[in-house]
Design a protein around this motif. Structure first.
Motif, PDB file in Angstrom:
ATOM      1  N   ASP A 181      -2.026   6.859   2.267  1.00 25.38           N
ATOM      2  CA  ASP A 181      -2.236   7.663   3.477  1.00 25.38           C
ATOM      3  C   ASP A 181      -2.637   6.779   4.651  1.00 25.38           C
ATOM      4  N   VAL A 182      -3.494   5.789   4.386  1.00 26.59           N
ATOM      5  CA  VAL A 182      -3.899   4.857   5.442  1.00 26.59           C
ATOM      6  C   VAL A 182      -2.676   4.089   5.949  1.00 26.59           C
ATOM      7  N   ALA A 183      -1.839   3.634   5.028  1.00 24.02           N
ATOM      8  CA  ALA A 183      -0.639   2.890   5.420  1.00 24.02           C
ATOM      9  C   ALA A 183       0.283   3.744   6.276  1.00 24.02           C
ATOM     10  N   THR A 184       0.408   5.006   5.937  1.00 19.67           N
ATOM     11  CA  THR A 184       1.254   5.903   6.731  1.00 19.67           C
ATOM     12  C   THR A 184       0.738   6.025   8.155  1.00 19.67           C
ATOM     13  N   ILE A 217      -7.715   0.479  18.620  1.00 19.63           N
ATOM     14  CA  ILE A 217      -6.307   0.752  18.329  1.00 19.63           C
ATOM     15  C   ILE A 217      -6.110   0.599  16.831  1.00 19.63           C
ATOM     16  N   MET A 218      -5.007   1.150  16.313  1.00 16.99           N
ATOM     17  CA  MET A 218      -4.702   1.099  14.879  1.00 16.99           C
ATOM     18  C   MET A 218      -5.887   1.625  14.067  1.00 16.99           C
ATOM     19  N   ASN A 219      -6.454   2.723  14.506  1.00 16.29           N
ATOM     20  CA  ASN A 219      -7.624   3.292  13.851  1.00 16.29           C
ATOM     21  C   ASN A 219      -7.199   4.147  12.653  1.00 16.29           C
ATOM     22  N   TRP A 220      -8.119   4.381  11.728  1.00 16.84           N
ATOM     23  CA  TRP A 220      -7.819   5.182  10.543  1.00 16.84           C
ATOM     24  C   TRP A 220      -9.115   5.677   9.924  1.00 16.84           C
ATOM     25  N   THR A 221      -8.986   6.585   8.970  1.00 17.97           N
ATOM     26  CA  THR A 221     -10.153   7.096   8.255  1.00 17.97           C
ATOM     27  C   THR A 221      -9.992   6.840   6.759  1.00 17.97           C
ATOM     28  N   GLN A 252       0.805  -1.219   0.000  1.00 20.69           N
ATOM     29  CA  GLN A 252       0.000   0.000   0.000  1.00 20.69           C
ATOM     30  C   GLN A 252       0.843   1.277   0.000  1.00 20.69           C
ATOM     31  N   HIS A 253       2.139   1.156   0.113  1.00 24.23           N
ATOM     32  CA  HIS A 253       2.999   2.338   0.217  1.00 24.23           C
ATOM     33  C   HIS A 253       2.827   3.235  -1.016  1.00 24.23           C
ATOM     34  N   GLY A 254       2.403   4.470  -0.800  1.00 26.22           N
ATOM     35  CA  GLY A 254       2.262   5.437  -1.887  1.00 26.22           C
ATOM     36  C   GLY A 254       1.092   5.202  -2.816  1.00 26.22           C
ATOM     37  N   LEU A 258      -9.377   3.385   0.040  1.00 26.09           N
ATOM     38  CA  LEU A 258      -9.736   2.458   1.111  1.00 26.09           C
ATOM     39  C   LEU A 258     -10.784   3.119   1.987  1.00 26.09           C
ATOM     40  N   HIS A 259     -11.860   2.414   2.232  1.00 24.71           N
ATOM     41  CA  HIS A 259     -12.919   2.890   3.127  1.00 24.71           C
ATOM     42  C   HIS A 259     -13.245   1.733   4.063  1.00 24.71           C
ATOM     43  N   PRO A 260     -13.242   1.969   5.377  1.00 25.63           N
ATOM     44  CA  PRO A 260     -13.386   0.829   6.303  1.00 25.63           C
ATOM     45  C   PRO A 260     -14.699   0.067   6.165  1.00 25.63           C
ATOM     46  N   HIS A 261     -15.760   0.736   5.726  1.00 29.65           N
ATOM     47  CA  HIS A 261     -17.075   0.099   5.712  1.00 29.65           C
ATOM     48  C   HIS A 261     -17.693   0.046   4.318  1.00 29.65           C
TER      49      HIS A 261
END
Length: 809
Positions: free
Chosen positions: A134-137, A124-128, A96-98, A103-106
């Motif tokens: 960006d998610v990987a970062t 934990i390890m939450n994201w939007t 996923q780098h770059g 990606l959408h969680p739902h």
């Protein structure tokens, strides 16, 4: 799923401590893999399979599942001696780098409630939602923080070439570029990802690479041909990127998610429901064309048509008989349908679709594309989305995985259309300490007409209580059946509520939403907390707590019903019992009727009909007798058959405990009644919830006793009150139940003072593999199985010849 089920599904047979995490799932998203990781780590800790102090754990794989499991263990078990993560790439989340893929969680859960939320909502390890890079970062930063603040160690550029399990449990991890000495672990988690896609050794770029389709098509060719092959989400997404004019994936996702479908949305949801019905075979594209077309608002068609890419031709191909499979994201399917229809109506028919045709001469990685029945052609760009190339990742572990059932049959969490959900236990473990009761937010007063059911309970006189609600005490079951959200204003202190406290706790515990407004906040929070405590529930991962908030003035519906407090309590309890019975009846019809909804216990069709016929008789009798109904239902969810049971024992009895604990235990009871030769039926009096002329029985669906998972020791120590105990969640064979007898004690011995004679101890029957296999085989096999158990017990209880001779002497 219970912790035991999670561990059983993950453990590789023949090993004691090598577990698979997400390597064979069908719903594979970053969010889904993270949820599986947190649930597995919580299950391992709940079952004490990891030593919190001095333990050694290895995780193989640095994808979303692996790094989430690593961070979870680093936080939950800070005193591990070793926590190592092995990743063959130079960094975690390398794919996923770059990347600009969206990606959408739902995304895959739409249109379910909450599916449009951008936030993953993980403890934990939450994201939007956003581009994959960006998610990987975000995730990599939290992983790095855990590395610097714990024993967690990353072994990058390290390919694990072999796992060597031992009979005693520890596992040796062998790495290709160094000595295996010292790499001994108590437990290993295989979080091996799917790797790159197949057939990238040609002109097809990786799905995760920056896509040229997000830019204008710049070429001297007239109407260049874009070829996309694949019926999964990868193929559908690339088709949409080819069809839309220079849009990034996240822009396409936002467009589809923001469409106002009007009346078409309800029809779309209905088609989706039909597609996932047992035995369904729905041609989704045909259904969309026949049923959605007339309902799609004109602005939607206009928006799709305006975004189509001009000056190109597109060929979408799959070897499957139909385009659009139900396991792909609904938004992607909807987008493909809208593009195809818009192209046909206003776009000039520049899109060609081929289904049910194989390639000739092998996969066309470059050069001409040859499809059976068509002339060869050479596209300007090709995108072959034909599945992952996971074999290289799995090859070092082939011998171990050969016996893993999940490699052949998808794990339980992969067979559902929705994403896996975080268990209550995992959420509590990783969510940090619960806030103090005083910090609990006060919900806003319900607005009139907002759909909230407003109710009131107040003192009306000596021993009387006034119930004010548009739903009377006699109809209170409608609150559960209708999924009503309730705002109950209680002008009685918890100390004065007496028998009403467990009644209101039960009503609120199983309602779709429930807030109790009171002037005695501290008292009611303490009372409801005790009544809804996990110890009183039939298993973990059941949350029946509800909100208690400060009193707010509100207009209550009148005139209300005035009853003595005990009468009101008894009336509500009785109606809630009937509602549970009604819902159980509906669920059993789904399981035993024509739909044959799976429960994990496959039942031969003729036997299924026999069980339904038996249940129909029981249901009639239970509906006519409140005492029998309550006793039968309560003991399905409780091992405690003490007399009197008390109103508090009913708090856990409701819709939230129905499916996980009451359905299979009822099926178990029916199977015993039909095939054991002992015609039991629901009991109306103590002991147990089953009885015949010969014996009493207790069919019970609990998954723990005294907050410990259901196992032989806990079962044997429980003070059962009946001659037969049926435990639907105990997976031990019945003959194992006599294992605690000492060598100096015979089953025919007389009882010592204060003990029960071995021959008088209850016959405990668990739903082991033999029972489940007999259910699937049919009535004769099940009869032979159960009667062999009863015969074994009878023979074991009879004195042996040696004992008779000894007594005569």
């Amino acid at each position: 799923m219970t912790p035991q089920q999670i561990i059983e599904n993950a453990t590789i047979p023949g090993t004691r401590s090598i577990l698979v995490l997400g390597s064979f799932e069908k719903r594979v998203t970053v969010y889904a893999q993270q949820v599986r990781a947190l649930n597995l780590v919580d299950a391992l800790l709940s079952e004490n399979l990891i030593r919190p102090e001095g333990g050694k754990v290895a995780i193989i794989g640095g994808g979303a599942a692996g790094i989430t499991a690593a961070v979870a263990l680093a936080r939950a078990t800070p005193r591990l001696d070793r926590l190592d993560l092995f990743e063959r790439s130079p960094a975690v989340l390398a794919l996923q780098h770059g990347s600009r893929r969206f990606l959408h969680p739902h995304f895959y859960d739409w249109p379910a409630a909450g599916s449009e939320a951008d936030n993953a909502g993980l403890p934990i390890m939450n994201w939007t939602a956003g581009p994959a890079g960006d998610v990987a970062t975000t995730l990599r930063a939290e992983f790095e923080a855990a590395r610097h603040n714990s024993v967690l160690t990353l072994h990058a550029d390290s390919t694990v070439s072999k796992l060597v399990p031992s009979a005693l449990g520890p596992i040796r991890v062998v790495v290709d570029k160094g000595s295996a000495v010292g790499r001994i672990y108590d437990l290993v988690i295989l979080a091996i990802g799917f790797g790159l896609e197949a057939h990238l050794d040609g002109e097809t770029p990786s799905y995760w690479s920056p896509s040229g389709l997000a830019a204008p098509i710049l070429t001297q060719l007239q109407n260049p041909l874009l070829f996309v092959s694949g019926n999964g989400d990868g193929g559908l997404v690339d088709f949409l990127m080819a069809a839309f004019n220079a849009l990034e994936h996240h822009q396409i996702g936002a467009t589809l998610m923001n469409l106002d479908l009007g009346a078409a949305r309800a029809e779309l949801e209905l088609i989706e429901h039909e597609a996932w019905a047992p035995g369904a075979d729905v041609d989704l594209l045909a259904a969309y064309r026949a049923r959605l077309g007339p309902l799609i608002p004109a602005p939607v068609w206009q928006e799709i048509a305006d975004r189509l890419r001009p000056g190109v031709r597109i060929h979408l191909h799959t070897n499957e008989a139909r385009l659009l499979r139900r396991t792909t994201a609904l938004h992607n399917r909807l987008g493909v349908y809208l593009v195809l229809e818009a192209d046909r109506e206003v776009g000039g028919n520049v899109i060609m679709v081929t289904t049910g045709a194989e390639f000739e001469g092998g996969i066309p990685k470059r050069g001409e594309v040859r499809i059976a029945g068509q002339a060869p052609f050479e596209p300007w760009r090709r995108f072959l989305r034909l599945g992952p190339d996971s074999k290289p990742n799995l090859r070092p572990f082939e011998s171990l995985l050969a016996g893993y059932p999940g490699a052949v049959n998808p794990p339980l969490s992969a067979t559902r259309p929705e994403s896996p959900t975080l268990t209550a236990s995992a959420s509590a473990r990783f969510g940090g300490p619960a806030p103090a009761p005083a910090a609990e937010p006060t919900p806003a007063a319900p607005a009139a007409g907002a759909g909230t059911l407003v109710a009131g309970v107040a003192r009306a006189g000596t021993g009387a209580v006034l119930w004010s609600c548009e739903v009377g005490p006699e109809e209170v079951g409608q609150i559960w059946s209708g999924g009503r959200i309730v705002a109950l204003h209680c002008d009685i202190t918890a100390a004065d509520a007496a028998a009403l406290a467990p009644v209101l706790a039960r009503l609120g515990a199983h309602a779709a939403g429930f807030t109790l407004y009171t002037k005695d906040v501290a008292g009611w929070r303490a009372s409801s907390g005790a009544l809804c405590a996990s110890k009183a529930l039939p298993g973990p991962d059941v949350d029946i707590r509800f909100s208690v908030a400060e009193w707010q003035a509100v207009t209550l519906p009148g005139p209300g019903v005035e009853l003595a407090a005990p009468v009101l309590a008894a009336t509500i309890q009785s109606r809630l019992d009937r509602e549970v019975l009604r819902q159980l009846h509906v669920i059993l019809y789904d399981i035993l009727g024509p739909a044959a909804v799976p429960t994990g216990w496959p039942i031969e069709p003729a036997l299924r009909q026999r069980l339904w016929d038996q249940w129909s008789q029981w249901h009639t009798a239970l509906a006519a007798n409140d005492d029998s109904c309550r006793r039968f239902l309560r003991l399905l969810t409780s091992e405690d058959d003490r007399q009197p049971a008390g109103e508090a024992a009913l708090v856990g009895l409701g819709p939230k405990t129905l499916r996980p604990f009451m359905t299979t235990s009822t099926v178990f009871a029916l199977a015993f009644a039909v095939t054991s030769g002992i015609p039991v039926s629901p009991a109306g009096v103590h002991p147990g919830n089953l009885a015949s002329k010969q014996l009493t029985g207790h069919s019970c669906g609990v998954s723990w006793i005294n907050e410990r998972r259901l196992g032989m020791r806990g079962v044997m120590e429980q003070g059962w009150t009946t001659g037969v105990v049926l435990l639907s969640q105990l997976r031990e064979a019945v003959r194992m139940m006599e294992g605690d007898l000492r060598m100096d004690r015979s089953i025919s011995d007389a009882a010592a003072v204060g003990t029960i004679a071995p021959g008088e101890e209850p016959l405990i029957i668990g739903a082991d593999d033999g029972f489940v296999a007999a259910l699937e085989a049919g009535e004769p096999e099940l009869r032979a199985y159960l009667q062999s158990i009863i015969r074994w017990r009878a023979e074991s209880s009879a004195p042996t010849l040696e004992e008779v001779d000894h007594d005569a002497a």
